[in-house]
Write a protein that holds these residues in place. Structure first.
Motif, PDB file in Angstrom:
ATOM      1  N   ARG A   1       0.840  -1.205   0.000  1.00  0.00           N
ATOM      2  CA  ARG A   1       0.000   0.000   0.000  1.00  0.00           C
ATOM      3  C   ARG A   1       0.873   1.253   0.000  1.00  0.00           C
ATOM      4  O   ARG A   1       0.638   2.174  -0.771  1.00  0.00           O
ATOM      5  CB  ARG A   1      -0.900  -0.026   1.240  1.00  0.00           C
ATOM      6  CG  ARG A   1      -2.241   0.636   1.057  1.00  0.00           C
ATOM      7  CD  ARG A   1      -3.095   0.610   2.323  1.00  0.00           C
ATOM      8  NE  ARG A   1      -2.849  -0.509   3.204  1.00  0.00           N
ATOM      9  CZ  ARG A   1      -3.628  -1.595   3.327  1.00  0.00           C
ATOM     10  NH1 ARG A   1      -4.683  -1.697   2.639  1.00  0.00           N
ATOM     11  NH2 ARG A   1      -3.330  -2.569   4.148  1.00  0.00           N
ATOM     12  N   GLU A   2       1.917   1.244   0.861  1.00  0.00           N
ATOM     13  CA  GLU A   2       2.820   2.401   0.926  1.00  0.00           C
ATOM     14  C   GLU A   2       3.556   2.600  -0.393  1.00  0.00           C
ATOM     15  O   GLU A   2       3.895   3.717  -0.771  1.00  0.00           O
ATOM     16  CB  GLU A   2       3.853   2.199   2.053  1.00  0.00           C
ATOM     17  CG  GLU A   2       3.270   2.392   3.433  1.00  0.00           C
ATOM     18  CD  GLU A   2       4.216   1.863   4.520  1.00  0.00           C
ATOM     19  OE1 GLU A   2       5.352   1.459   4.190  1.00  0.00           O
ATOM     20  OE2 GLU A   2       3.779   1.836   5.678  1.00  0.00           O
TER      21      GLU A   2
ATOM     22  N   PRO B   1      -3.310  -3.689  -2.203  1.00  0.00           N
ATOM     23  CA  PRO B   1      -3.175  -5.118  -1.919  1.00  0.00           C
ATOM     24  C   PRO B   1      -4.407  -5.881  -2.401  1.00  0.00           C
ATOM     25  O   PRO B   1      -5.467  -5.283  -2.598  1.00  0.00           O
ATOM     26  CB  PRO B   1      -3.023  -5.193  -0.398  1.00  0.00           C
ATOM     27  CG  PRO B   1      -3.361  -3.862   0.130  1.00  0.00           C
ATOM     28  CD  PRO B   1      -3.409  -2.877  -0.986  1.00  0.00           C
ATOM     29  N   PRO B   2      -4.271  -7.186  -2.606  1.00  0.00           N
ATOM     30  CA  PRO B   2      -5.403  -7.953  -3.140  1.00  0.00           C
ATOM     31  C   PRO B   2      -6.547  -8.083  -2.147  1.00  0.00           C
ATOM     32  O   PRO B   2      -6.323  -8.149  -0.941  1.00  0.00           O
ATOM     33  CB  PRO B   2      -4.789  -9.335  -3.417  1.00  0.00           C
ATOM     34  CG  PRO B   2      -3.607  -9.419  -2.513  1.00  0.00           C
ATOM     35  CD  PRO B   2      -3.085  -8.025  -2.390  1.00  0.00           C
TER      36      PRO B   2
ATOM     37  N   LYS C   1      -0.728  -7.766 -11.674  1.00  0.00           N
ATOM     38  CA  LYS C   1      -1.329  -6.462 -11.360  1.00  0.00           C
ATOM     39  C   LYS C   1      -2.300  -5.941 -12.412  1.00  0.00           C
ATOM     40  O   LYS C   1      -2.230  -6.292 -13.583  1.00  0.00           O
ATOM     41  CB  LYS C   1      -0.211  -5.428 -11.140  1.00  0.00           C
ATOM     42  CG  LYS C   1       0.485  -5.598  -9.800  1.00  0.00           C
ATOM     43  CD  LYS C   1       1.654  -4.642  -9.637  1.00  0.00           C
ATOM     44  CE  LYS C   1       2.847  -5.141 -10.426  1.00  0.00           C
ATOM     45  NZ  LYS C   1       4.000  -4.257 -10.345  1.00  0.00           N
ATOM     46  N   ARG C   2      -3.190  -5.056 -11.936  1.00  0.00           N
ATOM     47  CA  ARG C   2      -4.121  -4.337 -12.809  1.00  0.00           C
ATOM     48  C   ARG C   2      -3.849  -2.844 -12.657  1.00  0.00           C
ATOM     49  O   ARG C   2      -3.236  -2.425 -11.689  1.00  0.00           O
ATOM     50  CB  ARG C   2      -5.565  -4.606 -12.368  1.00  0.00           C
ATOM     51  CG  ARG C   2      -5.976  -6.035 -12.523  1.00  0.00           C
ATOM     52  CD  ARG C   2      -7.327  -6.263 -11.886  1.00  0.00           C
ATOM     53  NE  ARG C   2      -8.116  -7.133 -12.740  1.00  0.00           N
ATOM     54  CZ  ARG C   2      -9.169  -7.830 -12.340  1.00  0.00           C
ATOM     55  NH1 ARG C   2      -9.597  -7.742 -11.099  1.00  0.00           N
ATOM     56  NH2 ARG C   2      -9.826  -8.591 -13.166  1.00  0.00           N
ATOM     57  N   LEU C   3      -4.400  -2.061 -13.600  1.00  0.00           N
ATOM     58  CA  LEU C   3      -4.226  -0.610 -13.535  1.00  0.00           C
ATOM     59  C   LEU C   3      -5.556   0.051 -13.187  1.00  0.00           C
ATOM     60  O   LEU C   3      -6.607  -0.349 -13.697  1.00  0.00           O
ATOM     61  CB  LEU C   3      -3.735  -0.064 -14.882  1.00  0.00           C
ATOM     62  CG  LEU C   3      -2.386  -0.595 -15.370  1.00  0.00           C
ATOM     63  CD1 LEU C   3      -2.045   0.009 -16.719  1.00  0.00           C
ATOM     64  CD2 LEU C   3      -1.284  -0.299 -14.365  1.00  0.00           C
TER      65      LEU C   3
ATOM     66  N   PHE D   1      -3.078  -5.216  -6.953  1.00  0.00           N
ATOM     67  CA  PHE D   1      -2.742  -6.633  -7.028  1.00  0.00           C
ATOM     68  C   PHE D   1      -4.011  -7.417  -7.359  1.00  0.00           C
ATOM     69  O   PHE D   1      -5.051  -7.177  -6.766  1.00  0.00           O
ATOM     70  CB  PHE D   1      -2.179  -7.100  -5.677  1.00  0.00           C
ATOM     71  CG  PHE D   1      -1.055  -8.064  -5.821  1.00  0.00           C
ATOM     72  CD1 PHE D   1      -1.314  -9.385  -6.158  1.00  0.00           C
ATOM     73  CD2 PHE D   1       0.258  -7.659  -5.635  1.00  0.00           C
ATOM     74  CE1 PHE D   1      -0.280 -10.285  -6.306  1.00  0.00           C
ATOM     75  CE2 PHE D   1       1.299  -8.560  -5.780  1.00  0.00           C
ATOM     76  CZ  PHE D   1       1.041  -9.871  -6.113  1.00  0.00           C
ATOM     77  N   LYS D   2      -3.922  -8.323  -8.315  1.00  0.00           N
ATOM     78  CA  LYS D   2      -5.080  -9.160  -8.616  1.00  0.00           C
ATOM     79  C   LYS D   2      -5.343 -10.094  -7.454  1.00  0.00           C
ATOM     80  O   LYS D   2      -4.417 -10.590  -6.832  1.00  0.00           O
ATOM     81  CB  LYS D   2      -4.807 -10.010  -9.851  1.00  0.00           C
ATOM     82  CG  LYS D   2      -4.901  -9.281 -11.144  1.00  0.00           C
ATOM     83  CD  LYS D   2      -4.509 -10.220 -12.261  1.00  0.00           C
ATOM     84  CE  LYS D   2      -4.493  -9.498 -13.585  1.00  0.00           C
ATOM     85  NZ  LYS D   2      -3.740 -10.262 -14.595  1.00  0.00           N
TER      86      LYS D   2
END
Lengths: 173, 258
Positions: A111-112, A117-118, A155-157, A170-171
């Motif tokens: 997160r930082e 996070p998923p 990952k996704r955007l 994160f997926k």
């Protein structure tokens, strides 16, 4: 006169215990997300020490992940650096890796770092809707997925419509 | 890999064939997806198709590694040293990539099949296969979500995008039936619980595809036609695809992958 005490020299493997190996593995960064380690990600499944032999079993995150070879070599090198000559690195698909295995501290570091996070992996795998995601900067759920595939397989955007920042998520697998 | 029930010789032969068939579809479709690299309509889609292709190759790798454990050939040999006469992919996946609607619709038809087949295969009595399926199905759901959304966007977009999507559906529909052709000896593997029941997968596939294409996207399904010839029959498009895909391996036969 007593002879000088010579400390007994034993091969490293005699004293090497699994916790020392786990500690070494915990220092290996994920090649694609260097703020988390491969143990943070839950990728290391098993470590065994049998005399001078060490075997490490890990589980791939994505089957086509190009970092698998790097991870395998990093594990081998990290254990060799502890003075072990006989290292076996195995991979297993069972049970399949899930993002639920990423530990809490690592989720916070993600997160930082700007990666959402998923979400908990859902039991019903075949569905056409994506899971809700929170902006890692402002915490808003008012986000839009702009691409379901990011620069890496995991990952996704997204773009956050509250703070206007783009971010990676994160997926949930 | 966990221990598995012993296979009879006939079952082993049939399973090797099935694993080749599954891997071949993945490899060829991954190549067609990879052809969009640098050509997709937007950068994100360029990345997405490359991601999907990478996953499909990962799945092919899982199938071919299992095949190797069962006495099959080295996965690199299988992928790079067989010609069009030996490849057993469906004609669906070898057709040229066409326009964006064609690409997305083909991927949707295939992803739906793959996701449902894998989901059924997680219940295989043959542990090495159920393990592969459990892994791959988690990845496949993202492909399906992605392509389902694109098909919807194109079908309900402009007149032009709807026309192209319907045209793609009309062309691809008969080819999709071939995904459900069993290989020789498959019935025995299904009876033993090793492979999913293809006709049950086909029924679920038809249901999901019809609900999405017809009900949600307003694309009438064409009249069903048979799958036609078997997987050993190809269009003229496979040979040039393989020539390109295998050119590096054949130019440098001693090269190592890493």
């Amino acid at each position: 006169m007593r002879p000088p005490q010579v400390p007994a020299v034993e091969p490293a493997s005699h004293t090497l215990q699994p916790p020392a190996i786990w500690a070494a593995l915990a220092r290996i960064p994920d090649p694609e997300i260097p703020v988390v380690s491969i143990t943070d990600m839950g990728m290391v499944r098993h470590v065994s020490v049998d005399g001078g032999r060490v075997s490490v079993t890990f589980t791939p995150t994505f089957s086509g992940c190009p970092a698998l070879y790097v991870i395998r070599e990093s594990i081998e090198q990290a254990v060799r650096a502890l003075g072990v000559a006989d290292v076996t690195v195995l991979s297993t698909l069972t049970p399949p890796w899930t993002t639920d295995w990423i530990n809490e501290a690592a989720r916070e570091r993600l997160r930082e770092y700007g990666i959402a996070p998923p979400a908990p992996a859902e039991p019903d795998l075949i569905q056409l809707e994506a899971e809700p995601t929170r902006c890692p900067r402002c915490g808003s759920l008012n986000v839009r997925m702009t691409a379901s595939f990011g620069p890496t397989l995991c990952k996704r955007l997204y773009v956050c419509d509250s703070c206007r920042e783009p971010f990676e998520g994160f997926k949930s697998v | 890999m966990t221990s598995a029930i012993p296979l009879t010789e006939a079952q082993r032969t049939a399973l090797l064939l099935k694993l080749t068939v599954l891997a071949d579809d993945e490899i060829i479709l991954a190549h067609r997806g990879g052809e969009w690299t640098g050509h997709a309509p937007i950068l994100e889609e360029d990345i997405a198709l490359a991601n999907i292709a990478q996953d499909e190759l990962g799945h092919a790798g899982l199938y071919l590694t299992l095949s190797q454990h069962l006495g099959g050939s080295d996965p690199d040999q299988v992928a790079y040293w067989r010609g069009p006469d030996d490849y057993l992919n469906t004609r669906l996946v070898e057709l040229p990539r066409g326009d964006w609607a064609f690409t997305m619709l083909r991927q949707f038809l295939y992803d739906t099949f793959e996701a449902l087949w894998l989901e059924a295969a997680t219940r295989s009595t043959f542990a090495p296969l159920s393990e592969i399926a459990a892994k791959a199905v988690r990845e496949e759901k993202f492909h399906l979500q992605h392509t389902a959304l694109w098909v919807e966007r194109l079908a309900l977009g402009t007149e032009e995008s709807a026309r192209r999507t319907q045209a793609a559906l009309n062309e691809l529909w008969p080819y999709a039936a071939q995904l459900f052709q069993p290989v020789e000896g498959e019935e025995d593997l299904t009876a033993a619980g090793i492979l999913p029941d293809l006709s049950a997968v086909q029924a679920r596939w038809h249901d999901l595809v019809a609900r999405h294409l017809q009900d949600k996207c307003g694309l009438p399904l064409p009249a069903t036609t048979g799958a036609g010839a078997g997987r050993d029959t190809h269009t003229e498009h496979l040979a040039p695809l393989l020539e390109e895909m295998q050119s590096v391996a054949r130019a440098y036969p001693d090269a190592e992958s890493w």
